[in-house]
Design an enzyme around this catalytic site. Structure first.
Site, PDB file in Angstrom:
ATOM      1  N   ASP A  11      39.174  36.354  40.567  1.00  0.00           N
ATOM      2  CA  ASP A  11      38.953  37.234  41.766  1.00  0.00           C
ATOM      3  C   ASP A  11      37.671  36.871  42.236  1.00  0.00           C
ATOM      4  O   ASP A  11      36.737  37.164  41.739  1.00  0.00           O
ATOM      5  CB  ASP A  11      39.033  38.604  41.063  1.00  0.00           C
ATOM      6  N   ILE A  12      37.668  36.434  43.496  1.00  0.00           N
ATOM      7  CA  ILE A  12      36.205  36.096  43.849  1.00  0.00           C
ATOM      8  C   ILE A  12      35.493  37.521  44.209  1.00  0.00           C
ATOM      9  O   ILE A  12      34.351  37.347  44.483  1.00  0.00           O
ATOM     10  CB  ILE A  12      36.568  35.220  45.492  1.00  0.00           C
ATOM     11  N   ASN A  25      41.339  35.903  59.062  1.00  0.00           N
ATOM     12  CA  ASN A  25      42.596  35.300  60.040  1.00  0.00           C
ATOM     13  C   ASN A  25      41.549  35.625  61.630  1.00  0.00           C
ATOM     14  O   ASN A  25      40.348  36.155  61.378  1.00  0.00           O
ATOM     15  CB  ASN A  25      43.903  36.096  60.094  1.00  0.00           C
ATOM     16  N   GLY A  33      45.942  39.273  51.116  1.00  0.00           N
ATOM     17  CA  GLY A  33      45.503  38.363  50.284  1.00  0.00           C
ATOM     18  C   GLY A  33      43.867  38.275  49.855  1.00  0.00           C
ATOM     19  O   GLY A  33      43.562  39.725  49.830  1.00  0.00           O
ATOM     20  N   VAL A  34      43.367  37.486  49.787  1.00  0.00           N
ATOM     21  CA  VAL A  34      41.777  37.469  49.645  1.00  0.00           C
ATOM     22  C   VAL A  34      41.019  37.945  50.656  1.00  0.00           C
ATOM     23  O   VAL A  34      40.068  39.072  50.499  1.00  0.00           O
ATOM     24  CB  VAL A  34      41.314  36.094  49.515  1.00  0.00           C
ATOM     25  N   ASP A  35      41.563  38.098  51.652  1.00  0.00           N
ATOM     26  CA  ASP A  35      40.721  38.936  52.943  1.00  0.00           C
ATOM     27  C   ASP A  35      41.022  40.390  52.575  1.00  0.00           C
ATOM     28  O   ASP A  35      39.856  41.003  52.856  1.00  0.00           O
ATOM     29  CB  ASP A  35      41.427  38.591  54.327  1.00  0.00           C
ATOM     30  N   SER A 124      43.695  28.883  53.213  1.00  0.00           N
ATOM     31  CA  SER A 124      45.138  28.554  53.791  1.00  0.00           C
ATOM     32  C   SER A 124      45.967  28.361  52.799  1.00  0.00           C
ATOM     33  O   SER A 124      47.294  27.869  53.235  1.00  0.00           O
ATOM     34  CB  SER A 124      44.896  27.433  54.439  1.00  0.00           C
ATOM     35  N   GLY A 126      47.420  30.359  50.706  1.00  0.00           N
ATOM     36  CA  GLY A 126      48.303  31.628  50.557  1.00  0.00           C
ATOM     37  C   GLY A 126      49.628  31.944  51.611  1.00  0.00           C
ATOM     38  O   GLY A 126      50.197  30.926  51.966  1.00  0.00           O
TER      39      GLY A 126
HETATM   40  P1  ADP Z   1      45.526  32.371  53.668  1.00  0.00           P
HETATM   41  O1  ADP Z   1      45.828  33.271  54.829  1.00  0.00           O
HETATM   42  O2  ADP Z   1      44.152  31.492  54.302  1.00  0.00           O
HETATM   43  O3  ADP Z   1      46.616  31.365  53.125  1.00  0.00           O
HETATM   44  P2  ADP Z   1      45.473  34.178  51.418  1.00  0.00           P
HETATM   45  O4  ADP Z   1      44.575  35.174  51.308  1.00  0.00           O
HETATM   46  O5  ADP Z   1      46.989  34.393  51.835  1.00  0.00           O
HETATM   47  O6  ADP Z   1      44.692  33.209  52.692  1.00  0.00           O
HETATM   48  O7  ADP Z   1      45.438  32.968  50.229  1.00  0.00           O
HETATM   49  C1  ADP Z   1      44.273  32.151  50.004  1.00  0.00           C
HETATM   50  C2  ADP Z   1      44.172  31.895  48.583  1.00  0.00           C
HETATM   51  O8  ADP Z   1      43.506  32.926  47.867  1.00  0.00           O
HETATM   52  C3  ADP Z   1      45.561  31.813  48.035  1.00  0.00           C
HETATM   53  O9  ADP Z   1      45.616  30.723  46.870  1.00  0.00           O
HETATM   54  C4  ADP Z   1      45.524  33.192  46.936  1.00  0.00           C
HETATM   55  O10 ADP Z   1      46.342  32.987  45.819  1.00  0.00           O
HETATM   56  C5  ADP Z   1      44.160  33.370  46.618  1.00  0.00           C
HETATM   57  N1  ADP Z   1      43.594  34.925  46.476  1.00  0.00           N
HETATM   58  C6  ADP Z   1      44.312  36.002  46.674  1.00  0.00           C
HETATM   59  N2  ADP Z   1      43.418  37.042  46.486  1.00  0.00           N
HETATM   60  C7  ADP Z   1      42.480  36.323  45.690  1.00  0.00           C
HETATM   61  C8  ADP Z   1      41.171  36.862  45.217  1.00  0.00           C
HETATM   62  N3  ADP Z   1      41.078  38.136  45.097  1.00  0.00           N
HETATM   63  N4  ADP Z   1      40.236  36.092  44.647  1.00  0.00           N
HETATM   64  C9  ADP Z   1      40.404  34.634  44.855  1.00  0.00           C
HETATM   65  N5  ADP Z   1      41.559  34.203  45.452  1.00  0.00           N
HETATM   66  C10 ADP Z   1      42.597  34.948  45.868  1.00  0.00           C
END
Ligand code: ADP
Length: 175
Positions: A11-12, A25, A33-35, A124, A126
């Site tokens: 988890d980042i 976005n 997601g990560v955002d 990108s 996810g």
């Molecule tokens: P995007 O809209 O750019 O595709 P997402 O957040 O949907 O962004 O996904 C980007 C990547 O981040 C995906 O591979 C997802 O599995 C991953 N991801 C989601 N949550 C976390 C987190 N907490 N830490 C690291 N990576 C994550």
């Protein structure tokens, strides 16, 4: 100097680095997601700063491939100084090669901010639908010959075991 490249699973928002990159976005208003995870961990002040950036610098949204930095707020407890927000391409409508710009512009901004370490999620891959294989290929093309007088460590943080395995296979020789 060639930075050390580390491929990590996790988890980042738990990573300790001078800056972490958010797969934002173009609205900069947070998302899933990560955002979403980064906004939750950083707290509501982050959204306030993002709104200010929208008002003052990007009234039409942050273009794909560009990067902006904010403070890290709640993530300062991990040693994070800045969050770099970049907008990846959407697989179904944009040129996925623009992903290169996300990584290059984030690295350039991190250097300008004096960051010695930077952590990236797989931008990108996810909701935006770029395959992890394309991501690994593009990240490889950016990092293969990348040198920096400032950045010493680049962490590539993968959320799923499968993504981690594919990055290890495709990029393991750089690490
Ligand atoms: P995007 O809209 O750019 O595709 P997402 O957040 O949907 O962004 O996904 C980007 C990547 O981040 C995906 O591979 C997802 O599995 C991953 N991801 C989601 N949550 C976390 C987190 N907490 N830490 C690291 N990576 C994550």
């Amino acid at each position: 100097m060639k930075p050390r490249i580390e491929i990590l699973r996790g988890d980042i928002t738990k990573i300790s680095a001078d800056c972490i990159v958010n797969a934002a976005n173009s609205s900069l208003m947070g998302g899933g997601g990560v955002d979403g995870a980064i906004h939750r961990a950083a707290g509501p002040m982050l959204l306030e700063e993002c709104k200010k950036i929208r008002r003052e610098q990007y009234p039409n949204g942050l273009p794909i491939g560009r990067a902006v930095a904010t403070k890290s707020y709640g993530l300062a407890k991990n040693g994070v100084k800045y969050i770099i927000h970049t907008v990846g391409p959407r697989a179904w409508r944009d040129n996925i090669e623009l992903l290169k710009d996300c990584y290059i512009n984030s690295l350039m901004l991190a250097e300008q901010l004096g960051c010695k370490s930077i952590a990236f999620p797989a931008i990108s891959t996810g909701a935006y639908g770029v395959s992890i294989e394309d991501s690994a290929r593009i990240v490889r093309s950016v990092l293969k010959n990348y040198e920096s007088g400032i950045i010493e460590r680049i962490m590539l943080v993968l959320w799923s075991e499968r993504d981690y395995e594919i990055y290890k296979k495709e990029l393991g020789d750089l690490s």
